[in-house]
Motif scaffolding. Structure first.
Motif, PDB file in Angstrom:
ATOM      1  N   ASP A 187       0.814  -1.221   0.000  1.00  0.00           N
ATOM      2  CA  ASP A 187       0.000   0.000   0.000  1.00  0.00           C
ATOM      3  C   ASP A 187       0.847   1.270   0.000  1.00  0.00           C
ATOM      4  O   ASP A 187       0.358   2.350   0.298  1.00  0.00           O
ATOM      5  CB  ASP A 187      -0.953   0.003   1.204  1.00  0.00           C
ATOM      6  CG  ASP A 187      -0.223   0.114   2.535  1.00  0.00           C
ATOM      7  OD1 ASP A 187       0.975  -0.265   2.598  1.00  0.00           O
ATOM      8  OD2 ASP A 187      -0.842   0.565   3.518  1.00  0.00           O
ATOM      9  N   ALA A 188       2.129   1.134  -0.348  1.00  0.00           N
ATOM     10  CA  ALA A 188       3.051   2.274  -0.292  1.00  0.00           C
ATOM     11  C   ALA A 188       2.621   3.407  -1.207  1.00  0.00           C
ATOM     12  O   ALA A 188       2.212   3.185  -2.349  1.00  0.00           O
ATOM     13  CB  ALA A 188       4.463   1.829  -0.666  1.00  0.00           C
ATOM     14  N   ARG A 189       2.723   4.617  -0.684  1.00  0.00           N
ATOM     15  CA  ARG A 189       2.561   5.826  -1.488  1.00  0.00           C
ATOM     16  C   ARG A 189       3.915   6.537  -1.464  1.00  0.00           C
ATOM     17  O   ARG A 189       4.378   6.962  -0.416  1.00  0.00           O
ATOM     18  CB  ARG A 189       1.463   6.721  -0.903  1.00  0.00           C
ATOM     19  CG  ARG A 189       1.051   7.791  -1.915  1.00  0.00           C
ATOM     20  CD  ARG A 189      -0.009   8.703  -1.380  1.00  0.00           C
ATOM     21  NE  ARG A 189       0.719   9.761  -0.666  1.00  0.00           N
ATOM     22  CZ  ARG A 189       0.272  10.402   0.392  1.00  0.00           C
ATOM     23  NH1 ARG A 189      -0.894  10.140   0.891  1.00  0.00           N
ATOM     24  NH2 ARG A 189       0.991  11.333   0.965  1.00  0.00           N
ATOM     25  N   PHE A 190       4.560   6.587  -2.601  1.00  0.00           N
ATOM     26  CA  PHE A 190       5.894   7.167  -2.703  1.00  0.00           C
ATOM     27  C   PHE A 190       5.800   8.683  -2.561  1.00  0.00           C
ATOM     28  O   PHE A 190       4.979   9.315  -3.227  1.00  0.00           O
ATOM     29  CB  PHE A 190       6.525   6.814  -4.047  1.00  0.00           C
ATOM     30  CG  PHE A 190       6.846   5.340  -4.186  1.00  0.00           C
ATOM     31  CD1 PHE A 190       8.152   4.907  -4.159  1.00  0.00           C
ATOM     32  CD2 PHE A 190       5.839   4.402  -4.337  1.00  0.00           C
ATOM     33  CE1 PHE A 190       8.454   3.559  -4.293  1.00  0.00           C
ATOM     34  CE2 PHE A 190       6.121   3.050  -4.465  1.00  0.00           C
ATOM     35  CZ  PHE A 190       7.438   2.622  -4.439  1.00  0.00           C
ATOM     36  N   THR A 191       6.639   9.267  -1.693  1.00  0.00           N
ATOM     37  CA  THR A 191       6.585  10.707  -1.482  1.00  0.00           C
ATOM     38  C   THR A 191       7.839  11.435  -1.955  1.00  0.00           C
ATOM     39  O   THR A 191       7.753  12.570  -2.398  1.00  0.00           O
ATOM     40  CB  THR A 191       6.330  11.040   0.010  1.00  0.00           C
ATOM     41  OG1 THR A 191       7.341  10.435   0.804  1.00  0.00           O
ATOM     42  CG2 THR A 191       4.965  10.535   0.436  1.00  0.00           C
ATOM     43  N   GLU A 192       8.992  10.776  -1.870  1.00  0.00           N
ATOM     44  CA  GLU A 192      10.237  11.437  -2.260  1.00  0.00           C
ATOM     45  C   GLU A 192      11.317  10.386  -2.481  1.00  0.00           C
ATOM     46  O   GLU A 192      11.305   9.336  -1.854  1.00  0.00           O
ATOM     47  CB  GLU A 192      10.674  12.389  -1.142  1.00  0.00           C
ATOM     48  CG  GLU A 192      11.797  13.324  -1.509  1.00  0.00           C
ATOM     49  CD  GLU A 192      12.080  14.337  -0.399  1.00  0.00           C
ATOM     50  OE1 GLU A 192      13.250  14.456  -0.033  1.00  0.00           O
ATOM     51  OE2 GLU A 192      11.126  14.973   0.079  1.00  0.00           O
ATOM     52  N   ALA A 193      12.269  10.696  -3.365  1.00  0.00           N
ATOM     53  CA  ALA A 193      13.380   9.773  -3.610  1.00  0.00           C
ATOM     54  C   ALA A 193      14.652  10.546  -3.930  1.00  0.00           C
ATOM     55  O   ALA A 193      14.606  11.624  -4.519  1.00  0.00           O
ATOM     56  CB  ALA A 193      13.041   8.830  -4.757  1.00  0.00           C
ATOM     57  N   GLU A 194      15.765   9.975  -3.503  1.00  0.00           N
ATOM     58  CA  GLU A 194      17.087  10.531  -3.800  1.00  0.00           C
ATOM     59  C   GLU A 194      18.010   9.396  -4.210  1.00  0.00           C
ATOM     60  O   GLU A 194      17.876   8.276  -3.719  1.00  0.00           O
ATOM     61  CB  GLU A 194      17.685  11.218  -2.572  1.00  0.00           C
ATOM     62  CG  GLU A 194      16.977  12.461  -2.137  1.00  0.00           C
ATOM     63  CD  GLU A 194      17.662  13.135  -0.954  1.00  0.00           C
ATOM     64  OE1 GLU A 194      18.645  12.583  -0.420  1.00  0.00           O
ATOM     65  OE2 GLU A 194      17.210  14.215  -0.563  1.00  0.00           O
ATOM     66  N   ALA A 195      18.943   9.701  -5.087  1.00  0.00           N
ATOM     67  CA  ALA A 195      19.990   8.755  -5.470  1.00  0.00           C
ATOM     68  C   ALA A 195      21.288   9.240  -4.849  1.00  0.00           C
ATOM     69  O   ALA A 195      21.564  10.440  -4.815  1.00  0.00           O
ATOM     70  CB  ALA A 195      20.136   8.675  -6.976  1.00  0.00           C
ATOM     71  N   GLU A 196      22.064   8.291  -4.366  1.00  0.00           N
ATOM     72  CA  GLU A 196      23.347   8.623  -3.750  1.00  0.00           C
ATOM     73  C   GLU A 196      24.382   7.641  -4.269  1.00  0.00           C
ATOM     74  O   GLU A 196      24.123   6.445  -4.333  1.00  0.00           O
ATOM     75  CB  GLU A 196      23.191   8.494  -2.234  1.00  0.00           C
ATOM     76  CG  GLU A 196      24.358   8.992  -1.451  1.00  0.00           C
ATOM     77  CD  GLU A 196      24.051   8.972   0.040  1.00  0.00           C
ATOM     78  OE1 GLU A 196      24.676   8.163   0.742  1.00  0.00           O
ATOM     79  OE2 GLU A 196      23.191   9.749   0.482  1.00  0.00           O
ATOM     80  N   THR A 197      25.539   8.155  -4.651  1.00  0.00           N
ATOM     81  CA  THR A 197      26.618   7.298  -5.121  1.00  0.00           C
ATOM     82  C   THR A 197      27.731   7.319  -4.091  1.00  0.00           C
ATOM     83  O   THR A 197      28.212   8.376  -3.699  1.00  0.00           O
ATOM     84  CB  THR A 197      27.160   7.778  -6.477  1.00  0.00           C
ATOM     85  OG1 THR A 197      26.092   7.817  -7.412  1.00  0.00           O
ATOM     86  CG2 THR A 197      28.245   6.856  -6.996  1.00  0.00           C
ATOM     87  N   VAL A 242      25.508   2.945  -6.560  1.00  0.00           N
ATOM     88  CA  VAL A 242      24.316   3.794  -6.448  1.00  0.00           C
ATOM     89  C   VAL A 242      23.302   3.122  -5.542  1.00  0.00           C
ATOM     90  O   VAL A 242      23.030   1.930  -5.669  1.00  0.00           O
ATOM     91  CB  VAL A 242      23.677   4.053  -7.830  1.00  0.00           C
ATOM     92  CG1 VAL A 242      22.417   4.901  -7.688  1.00  0.00           C
ATOM     93  CG2 VAL A 242      24.673   4.710  -8.764  1.00  0.00           C
ATOM     94  N   LYS A 243      22.764   3.905  -4.610  1.00  0.00           N
ATOM     95  CA  LYS A 243      21.649   3.430  -3.790  1.00  0.00           C
ATOM     96  C   LYS A 243      20.595   4.520  -3.765  1.00  0.00           C
ATOM     97  O   LYS A 243      20.875   5.687  -4.031  1.00  0.00           O
ATOM     98  CB  LYS A 243      22.101   3.050  -2.378  1.00  0.00           C
ATOM     99  CG  LYS A 243      22.639   4.189  -1.564  1.00  0.00           C
ATOM    100  CD  LYS A 243      23.072   3.713  -0.192  1.00  0.00           C
ATOM    101  CE  LYS A 243      23.648   4.867   0.601  1.00  0.00           C
ATOM    102  NZ  LYS A 243      24.096   4.451   1.914  1.00  0.00           N
ATOM    103  N   TYR A 244      19.383   4.113  -3.473  1.00  0.00           N
ATOM    104  CA  TYR A 244      18.262   5.034  -3.477  1.00  0.00           C
ATOM    105  C   TYR A 244      17.680   5.127  -2.076  1.00  0.00           C
ATOM    106  O   TYR A 244      17.483   4.107  -1.417  1.00  0.00           O
ATOM    107  CB  TYR A 244      17.195   4.567  -4.477  1.00  0.00           C
ATOM    108  CG  TYR A 244      17.705   4.622  -5.893  1.00  0.00           C
ATOM    109  CD1 TYR A 244      17.522   5.762  -6.659  1.00  0.00           C
ATOM    110  CD2 TYR A 244      18.411   3.564  -6.437  1.00  0.00           C
ATOM    111  CE1 TYR A 244      18.020   5.829  -7.949  1.00  0.00           C
ATOM    112  CE2 TYR A 244      18.913   3.627  -7.723  1.00  0.00           C
ATOM    113  CZ  TYR A 244      18.718   4.767  -8.473  1.00  0.00           C
ATOM    114  OH  TYR A 244      19.223   4.843  -9.748  1.00  0.00           O
TER     115      TYR A 244
END
Length: 96
Positions: free
Chosen positions: A53-63, A68-70
């Protein structure tokens, strides 16, 4: 002393190109915003598999060290949850 204008131009162009490339690389300590629709499918699927039931609100990528991870923020079950996911979909960390 003899100078070679052509060599100076090449060195100058090379310096500009290297500076532009370095400036475009994400800092290992700072995340770069990613639109939810641009998350890799394995990342999205791993989160939805764990939190249907996840509602995605924000995401970032980091190296970090070339990997790379999110970091994805979701709302699920009335709670805000932060999830760290590898690009291949492995869930690395969940903070709820």
């Amino acid at each position: 002393m003899k100078t070679f204008p052509c060599s100076n131009v090449k060195v100058g162009i090379l310096a500009i190109v290297l500076a532009a490339v370095a400036a475009s690389l994400p800092d290992a300590n700072a995340g770069e915003k990613v639109a939810i629709v641009n998350l890799p499918p394995p990342v999205t699927l791993a989160i939805l598999d764990r939190f249907p039931d996840a509602r995605f609100t924000e995401a970032e990528a980091e190296t970090e060290n070339g990997v790379v991870k999110y970091e994805v923020e979701i709302k699920s079950g009335g709670k805000d949850i932060d999830i760290e996911v590898a690009a291949d979909g492995r869930i690395l960390k969940i903070d709820d």
